[in-house]
Write a protein that holds these residues in place. Sequence first.
Motif, PDB file in Angstrom:
ATOM      1  N   GLN A 124       0.240   9.961  -6.874  1.00 36.74           N
ATOM      2  CA  GLN A 124       0.104   8.900  -7.864  1.00 36.74           C
ATOM      3  C   GLN A 124      -1.353   8.614  -8.197  1.00 36.74           C
TER       4      GLN A 124
ATOM      5  N   TYR B  29       5.077   5.196   5.199  1.00 38.26           N
ATOM      6  CA  TYR B  29       6.295   5.923   5.557  1.00 38.26           C
ATOM      7  C   TYR B  29       6.467   6.131   7.064  1.00 38.26           C
TER       8      TYR B  29
ATOM      9  N   GLU C 255       8.614  12.870   0.179  1.00 38.77           N
ATOM     10  CA  GLU C 255       8.157  11.635  -0.464  1.00 38.77           C
ATOM     11  C   GLU C 255       6.796  11.160   0.043  1.00 38.77           C
TER      12      GLU C 255
ATOM     13  N   TYR D 225       3.713  10.645  -2.608  1.00 38.94           N
ATOM     14  CA  TYR D 225       3.078   9.321  -2.648  1.00 38.94           C
ATOM     15  C   TYR D 225       1.607   9.439  -3.015  1.00 38.94           C
TER      16      TYR D 225
ATOM     17  N   ALA E  99      -0.531   7.345   3.744  1.00 40.71           N
ATOM     18  CA  ALA E  99       0.917   7.565   3.687  1.00 40.71           C
ATOM     19  C   ALA E  99       1.621   7.151   4.974  1.00 40.71           C
TER      20      ALA E  99
END
Length: 309
Positions: free
Chosen positions: A33, A95, A26, A30, A91
């Motif tokens: 996008q 995260y 993930e 990310y 990121a």
Amino acid sequence: MTNTYKNKPFYYSLSNDRQEDEKLLEPITYYFQVPGKQITVKLTHAFNYWLKISPDRIQAINEIVTMLCNSCIMIDDIQDNSILRRGIPVAHSVYGIASSLNAANYILFIALERIVNLHPAATKVYMEQMLEFLRGQGMEIFWRNNFICPSEADYNTVAKKKVGSFYNLIVNLMKLFSTYEEDLSSLSAILGLHFQIRDDYCNLNSNKYTESKSYCDDLSEGKFSFPIVHALTTNPDDRQIRYILRQQTKNIEVKQHCVKLLEKFGSFKYTKSVLEDLDVKARAEIERLGGNPFLINVLDELKKWDYCD
């Protein structure tokens, strides 16, 4: 094959459960996008004007290189303590460092898993070029951490390793399926150096670049970028840039002052002249190799300063 997950490109492992992959990767998805420059994908198609390999091989190589690029971008953001990437928070700020590092390492090995299945000689190509990349990245960090300003020649050598290695990876993987015999390593080195110097220039001297990354974030990283190397080596008695760089400041006013110093010392003008010279060398090498309209289009695109994004 590339799959999609929540309307984003996704690169599953060949040997794992897809639902688990979606969780583990993930932090990587990310970034999908917001599209990046995709310069490596453009180069793959451009080089294929000469190499003439099948579309399925092109797609497989593009996917591998895209995975590697995203892994390296994520690790680079952590190493540089970056704030923005492609106009969104990095990121690891979303995260966390642990999950982001694991995702970066995981997709690195997913790429290797595909390399093993691509061609018997592909693993050797992958190892050679990734080692070159890590040597270049490592020396750049070494200079920053030890506050050592490299010579322009040393900068050029490291930039060719750091960026040129990706271009060599593309070419050498493609050559495994091609009868084309011309040596493209010189062109890859020129293009790699051109891209890295241009990225340095845009980071410090482009308003549009700051829309995707924080203002002059190379200064906040303490990076010895090309304009900085020129300013320090041609003005050894001036200590202002040295002190600003050492502090790794996030203060916009201080960074603006540094940019004015770089302008005063002619560092932006010199950087642009070097880029123009590299552009001429690249076009001459393309002409020597028989011409390539797609690579010329890539160079034409790179000449647009508003393309600094």
